[in-house]
Scaffold this active site. Sequence first.
Site, PDB file in Angstrom:
ATOM      1  N   SER A 156      -7.769  11.973 -26.902  1.00  0.00           N
ATOM      2  CA  SER A 156      -6.595  11.573 -26.126  1.00  0.00           C
ATOM      3  C   SER A 156      -7.021  10.498 -25.120  1.00  0.00           C
ATOM      4  O   SER A 156      -7.734   9.564 -25.488  1.00  0.00           O
ATOM      5  CB  SER A 156      -5.950  12.788 -25.456  1.00  0.00           C
ATOM      6  OG  SER A 156      -4.644  12.462 -25.019  1.00  0.00           O
ATOM      7  N   ASP A 191       0.705  12.543 -35.002  1.00  0.00           N
ATOM      8  CA  ASP A 191       0.519  12.349 -33.570  1.00  0.00           C
ATOM      9  C   ASP A 191       1.239  11.088 -33.100  1.00  0.00           C
ATOM     10  O   ASP A 191       0.886   9.980 -33.503  1.00  0.00           O
ATOM     11  CB  ASP A 191      -0.977  12.239 -33.269  1.00  0.00           C
ATOM     12  CG  ASP A 191      -1.255  11.945 -31.800  1.00  0.00           C
ATOM     13  OD1 ASP A 191      -0.378  12.234 -30.964  1.00  0.00           O
ATOM     14  OD2 ASP A 191      -2.360  11.433 -31.507  1.00  0.00           O
ATOM     15  N   HIS A 221      -2.545  15.530 -32.920  1.00  0.00           N
ATOM     16  CA  HIS A 221      -3.325  14.995 -31.802  1.00  0.00           C
ATOM     17  C   HIS A 221      -4.715  15.627 -31.736  1.00  0.00           C
ATOM     18  O   HIS A 221      -4.852  16.839 -31.586  1.00  0.00           O
ATOM     19  CB  HIS A 221      -2.556  15.271 -30.512  1.00  0.00           C
ATOM     20  CG  HIS A 221      -2.959  14.437 -29.347  1.00  0.00           C
ATOM     21  ND1 HIS A 221      -2.794  13.075 -29.310  1.00  0.00           N
ATOM     22  CD2 HIS A 221      -3.504  14.782 -28.149  1.00  0.00           C
ATOM     23  CE1 HIS A 221      -3.213  12.606 -28.138  1.00  0.00           C
ATOM     24  NE2 HIS A 221      -3.655  13.619 -27.427  1.00  0.00           N
TER      25      HIS A 221
END
Length: 496
Positions: A172, A437, A462
């Site tokens: 991320s 994602d 993700h």
Amino acid sequence: MQTFLILLALLGLANTGIAWRHFLRGRAKHGNLGEPVLSKKYELPNDQWFEQFLDHFNPTDARTWQQRYFVNSSYFKKGGPVFLMIGGEGTASAKWMVEGQWIEYAKQFGALCFQLEHRFYGKSHPTSDLSIKNMVYLSSEQALADLAYFIEGMNRLYQIPAGTKWIAFGGSYPGSLAAWLRAKYPHLVHGAMSASGPLLAQIDFQQYYVIVEKALRTHSDACVKTVEAANNQIHIMLRHRIGQEGLKKKFNLCEPIDPGHTKTRDIANLYENLASNFADVVQYNKDNRNSSKTSNITIDTICDILTNETIGVPVDRLAEMNNLIMKANGDKCLDFSYIKMIKELRNVTWNNEAAEGGRQWMYQTCTEFGFFQTSTARPNLFSETFPVEFFIQQCTDIFGPRYNINLLEAAVERTNTLYGALQLDVSNVVFVHGSIDPWHALGMINSTNPQAPSIYINGTAHCANMYPPSKEDPPQLTQAREEVGRLIGEWLKNSL
């Protein structure tokens, strides 16, 4: 009797107070990278502390603070590399030091493992509070410099031989940091695995909900049509008192809808809350983290509810889905009050719920990245009520009038100029993204640089490649993990 009434009043306030958002601006509560579920009991590494400069870019400022990190030398073999897991917009977890895909690579290559918590998150408190004058020290640039000084500090502390190769891992926002760390400090970091990292700073992140819609369509067109129909019914119900009362009951709202404020920021906040339910489920669909209370709620789960006509009309099905997620999160009611949200995010103390990362991440989006997930591209599906102006207003209401569109436009341009956005020129980095994602829209998914390839995994969410493997993993996810391991092996064989 008076004491009893006071107690009842306090309980009432507890039940109707702000239910802190579990998903805000694309960020899950406690950070976008969850914890791995451990397969057995471990003696987890203890907190360690590293003395760090408060401001790396002012040589006349000698102030320091203590930054938390973890270390695991269990898998280290003489001559092996050093692996560094980068902390992000949440508390660093010692569980990552014993399980997770990077630990499998550590076992394979005999690596010494470190994890460094990001400044201003978790227990890493550089300042006495989260006031604006202190949060000027919260930025990706300062975080990257933290990592650089940490690497040099650990090289000295652990007497790591010169020439030992460091490999960075991040998922991320830390995935972005991992790539930028390799680009900015190539003399310290030999390679990086960047998972689900957005490299392009963008104010109006319209693509986010476009990808959410596409993900829902993988179940069925009927699922998407139900969402659209449900929102149309909410539009109609908001126009009259009976409908407003019906919405309060169906969605278990913390307070009634004010008839005179049906077009205010409260209503925008309500719609954005409901849309975030979809975003949360899609972003983490079947990602194997299982540490979230809603991890067993998948696209199939919510779409099965939305397409089940026995439940009632579309708005009833949307309410059923909302209440399922609220129950999983332990929420007694849905708080859509805009001013309550703003007041919570204005709190500058460390001992409040927003300090787990909500205020900090809000600050970073308002001063560096944007990343505002707007409904603009899909107004018929998720409502037209939360365009980019809605999010910019939050920046101003929380941090003050100077945090406006002019500041943000300059900040986003600066971020993209500093790091290169999608034109990032770097080597020994692998970019990993999942098709489900929504963040992949701002990431490197079609790299033409053979020294910095991208891996795009169909059907995954993700940071999926970072979690421990599961028997249910699709073959393309398994192949992606193997390819990352192969690339790390190549980096370790080759010089810079």
